[in-house]
Structures are given as structure tokens and as C-alpha cells.
Design an enzyme around this catalytic site. Structure first.
Site, PDB file in Angstrom:
ATOM      1  N   LYS A   1      59.157  34.380 110.354  1.00 41.40           N
ATOM      2  CA  LYS A   1      59.301  34.805 108.948  1.00 41.40           C
ATOM      3  C   LYS A   1      59.214  36.321 108.833  1.00 41.40           C
ATOM      4  O   LYS A   1      58.369  36.881 108.137  1.00 41.40           O
ATOM      5  CB  LYS A   1      58.272  34.112 108.055  1.00 41.40           C
ATOM      6  CG  LYS A   1      58.557  32.629 107.918  1.00 41.40           C
ATOM      7  CD  LYS A   1      57.888  31.977 106.745  1.00 41.40           C
ATOM      8  CE  LYS A   1      58.277  30.505 106.664  1.00 41.40           C
ATOM      9  NZ  LYS A   1      57.900  29.721 107.879  1.00 41.40           N
TER      10      LYS A   1
ATOM     11  N   GLY B   1      63.831  47.398 108.501  1.00 43.76           N
ATOM     12  CA  GLY B   1      64.914  47.031 109.415  1.00 43.76           C
ATOM     13  C   GLY B   1      64.685  47.465 110.849  1.00 43.76           C
ATOM     14  O   GLY B   1      64.987  46.718 111.789  1.00 43.76           O
TER      15      GLY B   1
ATOM     16  N   GLY C   1      57.069  15.143 104.799  1.00 39.68           N
ATOM     17  CA  GLY C   1      55.923  14.550 105.510  1.00 39.68           C
ATOM     18  C   GLY C   1      54.600  14.999 104.945  1.00 39.68           C
ATOM     19  O   GLY C   1      54.320  14.789 103.766  1.00 39.68           O
TER      20      GLY C   1
ATOM     21  N   GLY D   1      54.412  16.504 101.590  1.00 42.59           N
ATOM     22  CA  GLY D   1      54.617  15.701 100.388  1.00 42.59           C
ATOM     23  C   GLY D   1      55.971  15.061 100.142  1.00 42.59           C
ATOM     24  O   GLY D   1      56.049  14.047  99.457  1.00 42.59           O
TER      25      GLY D   1
END
Lengths: 225, 225
Positions: A68, A73, A176, A179
């Protein structure tokens, strides 16, 4: 295939066990998975060198590095170079850091070498506090950066439609433990569902993956009927 | 001391050289630095085990893991546990992912063990596209999560005031290669300036750090006069 397996070793899987854990799940689950998503927990527990062995032995169509990324940059490009060298062919980065001097550089580094996947909304409650409110801006940045795919949560299927309309491949976490039932996101237009703990926490990960794929098929048959 | 040194090995520093590079800079720069900020480029190039040796030999007051965490709480907590074990005593995470099931968990994991530092604005151009527009929301989330400090860019000093008003410790990147002069952020109310390439890219990192601290002092003497 519509299943991507998230390989995140939990609190019980430490040190050298994490490597064996990942190798085993990979082998058992591979017949049912379009790919694997590997993040920081695996990277830190398994280590860089041994993680390369995991990516090379898994070697599915999609080998997604899910760090993530959300940096300038220059840093994201340095990181992407390393991730490509480690055997990944797709990289997840947040869209909220913007295009200019951020995703523009990462996109250039990945061009012809790996897929760019952005995050435009997330599966947890906190995503509603800020991210969901600017989801159209996040999709704009993703399109501008030439992203191949975008992460949109199965837990809030309405958002998936926004991404689909923009022509992006949709990858949905939140199935899963978090939820949503298998097939929920696919029925809303997602291309892949990302499943972690329901598979990796099972004593029989291969069988758990097979059952999820079966549940996906049943849900799809029903929602498309 | 008001200088934090970002240890990001650039494109010319590969493999085993990255470890020696980090150890050398650390030793030479330490007399001038309140701490070090270590991110994914160093982690991926140096590897987890050898990075532990770097953190233990650097061992400054602030050893900041700058992975810019931006994930669900479950994952950020797993990662924070590993980072604390690696010798870090502060962890940087984005505020963008929100409090609920995100920073709330990370904050609980760090309590009594390490400092939480959030990102509320960044030094690059793309930060203006989305993040800067919701900077007050990002500060709200940071306060709610009990953050010790917040990252605000030296390149847009006006933002620093917003964070300072909220009682947060301010850490400012963007000095040097990214455009701002040493002392710019301190004069705007920042507590620390984060400097990377101007020091680590110098043939004499210790001397470069010493000059930056001197320039900070001169700027401060002037702006406070």
C-alpha cells in the site's frame, strides 16, 4: 479464476515458521487462485531474500506486492524497482497521494514491467471517515496514472460500481473474516475477490479455498439468473 | 537537536553496499541528528535481519520506521509489532485511512512501546490534489488516535501552523533536494526537519549534516529576531 489469496501471517506465525507457512499455503491453494497478494507482515516475518523464494515458487498469474505504497514518487519508484526484482508483477499503491510527483513516477517505473493497482476505498469502517468521501477524486487519480486495477471493498458493494464504470479491473478485499460473503463483490461487478484469514487460518487451506471458489460460483449463478 | 536524517539508499546503492552505506552515514551523522528515519528502500535493499543491526548501531533518540502505513488496523498492528522488535521506537502511518479499525488499533499496539507519527500533508506537488484539501480532517484523525507527532511539509509552511495549533510535534520533510532551505520549517513552528539526499548523497555526510544544523541555527536566529 476470480480468487486472490492474501498471504498475511498472523500473530501465531513467527520467524522461520512464516516461510514454511507461506510455501505450504501457496502450494495447496494454487489450483484455486488467480494470484497471491503479499504485504508487510509477510515481508517483515519472512525477510526479503526468503520472500523471493516464496514468490518464485508461488509464481501465479498475479503476484501482487501489497505494501500500500503512499509516498512521494521518488521513493515509490525506488521501492517498485526492488519489488519487481523480488518476483512481483503487480504493485498496490494508494491513490490519495495524488498524481503529480507521486503516482506519475510509480506508473512510469512500472510501465511494461508490472501492473499498477491503486486503492480507492477500503474494507474497514475508518474508510468512511475520509476516503469514501473523495472516492471519485481517488478514481480520477487512478485513471490519470493509467492504473490497471483498483481496490474497492466487498463490504460496501455500492462503491464497486463507481470503479467499474471507469473501466478499471476491480479487486475486492473484505470477504470472510471482515464480513462479506464470497461472491458479494463479484455480483456487484468486481473481477477478483481477495480472501485472507478464512483460507490462511484454516487447518486445510486448499480445501478452504476450493469451498470459497464454489461459493463464488453459486453466488454468481444466483445473482446473474 | 532538530535534525532527522532520512536513510533512503538511492539507485546507486545496491545489495550489500546498502548495509555499509547506512552504517557509515549513521556513524558520521549521529553527532548532529536527533534521530533517523528509515523507509522501504532501506528495508528492501538491506533486508530485515541486517536492518536490525543498523537500528541497533544507530540507536539515536528517535528511530523512526517510515513505511507510511496505510492499511486496516489488523495489518498495521501486525507490522508495528515487527517494527518494534526491529529496534524502532516510532512508526509513521497515514491519517488518511481513518481512526475506526485503522489508527485506533495501531495506536493501541504502540501504547507504551513507541511513538505514533501520522502524515497529514506531504512535500510533493500531488499532495495538493487531495490531501491538502482534507488536512483538517487528517489532523482530527491524528489527534483522536493520540498521535505524538505529525508530518507536515517544509515546502508548504502554511500547513505547519495548522498542526502546531493542535499541539502536535511537527516533523517536516522537503528540505534540500525537494526545495526548502534548512530552517524554513523550524521558523514556521516545526520541531524537526527531515533531510535525506542533501546529506546521504554527499561524499561527506557528517560535514553535510553539520552545515545543515548550522544553517538551521542561523535561520532560526534570524526569524526569531
Amino acid at each position: 479464476m476470480t480468487l486472490i489469496v492474501a498471504l498475511d501471517p498472523g500473530p501465531g506465525v513467527e520467524g522461520s515458521r512464516a516461510y514454511e507457512w507461506a510455501r505450504r499455503i501457496c502450494t495447496e491453494v494454487k489450483p484455486y487462485a488467480a494470484g497471491f497478494k503479499i504485504g508487510l507482515p509477510a515481508l517483515l516475518k519472512i525477510g526479503v531474500e526468503r520472500l523471493k523464494e516464496v514468490t518464485s515458487s508461488c509464481h501465479a498469474e498475479l503476484m501482487i506486492a501489497d505494501l500500500k505504497l503512499a509516498d512521494i514518487g521518488y521513493i515509490m519508484s525506488l521501492v517498485a524497482d526492488e519489488l519487481l526484482n523480488m518476483g512481483f508483477n503487480a504493485v498496490i499503491a494508494h491513490a490519495f497521494t495524488g498524481y503529480k510527483d507521486a503516482l506519475e513516477n510509480l506508473s512510469a517505473t512500472l510501465r511494461g514491467r508490472g501492473k499498477l493497482i491503486t486503492v480507492a476505498a477500503m474494507s474497514h469502517k475508518g474508510s468512511e471517515e475520509i476516503m469514501d468521501k473523495v472516492v471519485e477524486d481517488l478514481l480520477d487519480v487512478s485513471i490519470r496514472a493509467g492504473a490497471w486495477g483498483v481496490v474497492m471493498p466487498a463490504t460496501r458493494p455500492k462503491l464497486i460500481g463507481f470503479g467499474k464504470k471507469r473501466g478499471l479491473t476491480i479487486l475486492s478485499p473484505g470477504i470472510g473474516v471482515q464480513g462479506a460473503k464470497p461472491g458479494t463483490a463479484l455480483c456487484s461487478g468486481a473481477d477478483y475477490e481477495i480472501v485472507g484469514r478464512s483460507i490462511t487460518g484454516s487447518p486445510n487451506p486448499g480445501e478452504a479455498a476450493r469451498k470459497i471458489v464454489e461459493a463464488q460460483r453459486e453466488a454468481m449463478a444466483e445473482c446473474r439468473a
